[in-house]
Enzyme design. Structure first.
Site, PDB file in Angstrom:
ATOM      1  N   CYS A  56     -58.571 -41.788  11.419  1.00 31.95           N
ATOM      2  CA  CYS A  56     -60.433 -40.865  11.571  1.00 31.95           C
ATOM      3  C   CYS A  56     -60.684 -41.243  12.894  1.00 31.95           C
ATOM      4  O   CYS A  56     -60.634 -43.263  12.790  1.00 31.95           O
ATOM      5  CB  CYS A  56     -60.934 -41.928  10.379  1.00 31.95           C
ATOM      6  SG  CYS A  56     -62.670 -41.712  10.985  1.00 31.95           S
ATOM      7  N   CYS A  67     -64.955 -43.353  12.773  1.00 35.53           N
ATOM      8  CA  CYS A  67     -64.543 -44.269  11.700  1.00 35.53           C
ATOM      9  C   CYS A  67     -63.877 -45.146  11.425  1.00 35.53           C
ATOM     10  O   CYS A  67     -63.193 -45.362  12.109  1.00 35.53           O
ATOM     11  CB  CYS A  67     -65.795 -44.663  11.549  1.00 35.53           C
ATOM     12  SG  CYS A  67     -66.276 -42.930  10.447  1.00 35.53           S
ATOM     13  N   SER A  68     -63.643 -45.244  10.158  1.00 34.22           N
ATOM     14  CA  SER A  68     -62.484 -45.709   9.622  1.00 34.22           C
ATOM     15  C   SER A  68     -62.427 -44.780   7.973  1.00 34.22           C
ATOM     16  O   SER A  68     -61.963 -44.921   6.777  1.00 34.22           O
ATOM     17  CB  SER A  68     -62.560 -46.895  10.024  1.00 34.22           C
ATOM     18  OG  SER A  68     -61.963 -47.086  10.710  1.00 34.22           O
ATOM     19  N   CYS A  69     -62.539 -43.524   7.492  1.00 30.63           N
ATOM     20  CA  CYS A  69     -62.675 -42.930   6.893  1.00 30.63           C
ATOM     21  C   CYS A  69     -61.235 -42.881   5.950  1.00 30.63           C
ATOM     22  O   CYS A  69     -60.139 -42.826   6.475  1.00 30.63           O
ATOM     23  CB  CYS A  69     -63.250 -41.030   6.951  1.00 30.63           C
ATOM     24  SG  CYS A  69     -64.462 -41.005   7.537  1.00 30.63           S
TER      25      CYS A  69
END
Lengths: 104, 222, 101
Positions: free
Chosen positions: B118, B121-123
Site C-alpha cells: 500500500c 498508507c499501509s493497508c
C-alpha cells in the site's frame, strides 16, 4: 510528464534505501493507539472514520510525516482530529502532558 | 508458523509481552498517547476495559489465519477456485469475515508471482495476517516495490526463476490482498495442518516463497 | 443509487492528472498513465467525501487498473518483461483511451 505529489504519503516510485526485512514487536502504546482509534471509529461512537484519519495524517506535512513513524503519525493526527471535532481541546491536552511529565 | 520477530535493537528479554511504559524514558508522542487516552476515559468517551479488549483483539489475530486459508486452498481445489473468484466469501467458510473491505486473492503460478503493497498508507489484510510488519510500513518498501520489485525481493533473499513475471498490487482503496503462494515441491505427504505450518506471513505478502526445507527452530528474519 | 459501470474488463483507460487540494486515493505515479481495466470491483463510498467527515454518498464505481512497468517508469527494471502494477482507481479518475494499446 511531471505530476505533483498528492501529499507526504505519496511514496510510490520514490528513491529510497534498502528494505530491512526485520520487524520488531509493537510496543504497548502502539497497540493502545490502534485500539483507541478503532473505538472512536466504531459503530456506536462514529466520532471519526478511517479516511479522516488518513487525511489528518497527510495534513501533518512533509517534515512531521518524515520525522515520525507509523503510530506516531496516528497519534499526532488523532490529536488534531479530536481537537477539530471539539471532543478535546488543545489546552487540556497540553496541561495533561505537563502534569504527566512532572509526575514521572 | 514462525511468529517470533527477533528485533535487532530490542533489549527486552521477553518475546511475547511488549514492555510496559513504566521505567522507560517516554517520547513526546508517548506522553500524548497517555494524555489523549486518559482524557477520553475521564470524559466517558471510552473506558479502560475497552482499550484492553481492543489490544487483546489485535493480539488474537496472527498470520496463522491466512495460513489456514492457504493450506485449505492447496488441499481442496474447489475451495481454491471459490477463493480466487471471491476471497471474502470463501473466507467466511473458514469463519473469517473481512468486511467492510473485500479480499482479492492473487495466485502465484509457474508464470506469475504477486506482491502486495500500500504505497499511500499501509493497508493490509489485518484479519488474515494481523498487524503489518515494520518493513511493510516503511518508506523504503512503499517507495520502491512498485518500481523495482525484483530488487526489493532480492533484499528478502528471494530470486524468481527465469520466465516468471511479477505483478505488484497497490492497495489504494477498498480491496485487500492475500497472495496464494505456490505449494512447495515435495510436500505431498503433508496434511493440511502441516502445510499451514509452512506458510509464512511474508510468503502471503509475496516477498518470499514457501519452502519445505526451512529449519523452523532457527530464528529467521521473517 | 449507483450508476452502471462505465468501463468493462479489458477496456484501455488513462488516469486523469488532476491537482486538487483535498484527500484522494489516486497516487501521483499513475496519474496521466495508461493501462487497462483488470476488473470492476463494485461501488463504494467516496473516500474524498468520507475524509471530510461526510457519508461518502453517492457510491462510486471502483476498478483495478493494470499498468505495464514500462508505462509507469522511464527506468523500469531491466528484467521487468511483462511485469505490471495493479492499482485500484475510482471511476471519476479514469477516462477512455482513444486507441487501444
Amino acid at each position: 510528464m511531471s505530476i505533483a505529489k498528492i501529499g507526504p504519503h505519496d511514496l510510490g516510485g520514490d528513491d529510497a534505501g534498502k528494505v530491512s526485512p526485520l520487524s520488531r514487536d509493537l510496543q504497548w502504546w502502539e497497540k493502545r493507539i490502534d485500539a483507541l482509534y478503532r473505538l472512536l471509529a466504531d459503530d456506536r461512537r462514529m466520532i471519526l472514520q478511517v479516511d479522516e484519519l488518513r487525511a489528518a495524517i497527510e495534513a501533518l506535512g512533509d517534515d512531521v510525516y518524515a520525522r515520525h513513524d507509523y503510530y506516531e503519525r496516528w497519534t499526532l493526527a488523532l490529536r488534531n482530529l479530536l481537537i477539530a471535532k471539539q471532543v478535546l481541546d488543545e489546552a487540556e491536552i497540553e496541561t495533561r502532558i505537563s502534569q504527566l511529565k512532572q509526575n514521572r | 508458523m514462525n511468529h517470533s520477530d527477533h528485533p535487532p535493537h530490542d533489549h527486552s528479554s521477553h518475546d511475547h509481552q511488549p514492555p510496559p511504559d513504566e521505567g522507560r524514558q517516554l517520547s513526546d508522542v508517548q506522553y500524548l498517547e497517555i494524555a489523549l487516552r486518559e482524557l477520553l476515559i475521564e470524559k466517558g468517551v471510552i473506558n479502560a476495559d475497552e482499550i484492553r479488549a481492543g489490544v487483546e483483539a489485535l493480539d488474537a489475530v496472527t498470520p496463522a489465519q491466512g495460513a489456514r486459508v492457504v493450506a485449505r486452498a492447496w488441499c481442496d481445489d474447489q475451495f481454491r477456485q471459490r477463493l480466487l473468484a471471491d476471497g471474502s466469501k470463501a473466507c467466511i467458510e473458514l469463519g473469517i469475515d473481512i468486511r467492510p473491505t473485500r479480499l482479492v486473492v492473487v495466485e502465484n503460478t509457474d508464470n506469475w508471482h504477486n506482491v502486495i503493497v500500500c504505497t499511500l498508507c499501509s493497508c493490509y489484510p489485518r484479519l488474515l495476517l494481523g498487524l503489518p510488519p515494520d518493513w511493510y510500513k516503511s518508506r523504503e518498501y512503499r517507495s520502491r516495490v512498485v518500481r523495482e520489485p525484483r530488487k526489493v525481493l532480492a533484499e528478502f533473499g528471494t530470486q524468481l526463476p527465469a520466465g516468471v513475471s511479477l505483478r505488484v498490487h497497490d492497495s489504494t482503496a477498498d480491496m485487500r490482498y492475500l497472495v496464494l503462494p505456490r505449494r512447495p515441491a515435495n510436500s505431498e505427504h503433508l496434511d493440511e495442518e502441516q502445510l499451514a505450518a509452512l506458510v509464512t506471513r511474508d510468503s502471503m505478502i509475496g516477498v518470499t516463497l514457501v519452502q519445505t526445507s526451512l529449519v523452523r527452530t532457527q530464528a529467521i528474519p521473517d | 443509487m449507483t450508476l452502471a459501470p462505465k468501463f468493462k474488463q479489458g477496456d484501455p483507460v488513462q488516469v486523469c492528472a488532476r491537482d486538487v487540494a483535498h484527500h484522494r486515493r489516486t497516487p501521483s505515479y499513475v496519474q496521466g498513465r495508461r493501462g487497462y481495466i483488470e476488473r470492476f470491483c463494485g461501488a463504494f463510498a467516496n473516500p474524498e467525501l468520507l475524509a471530510q467527515g461526510r457519508d461518502g454518498l453517492p457510491l462510486i464505481n471502483l476498478y483495478r487498473v493494470r499498468f505495464e512497468q514500462a508505462e509507469l517508469w522511464t527506468t523500469a527494471e531491466v528484467d521487468a518483461g511483462d511485469d505490471s502494477v495493479d492499482v485500484e482507481i475510482y471511476e471519476h479518475w479514469l477516462r477512455q483511451c482513444d486507441e487501444p494499446f
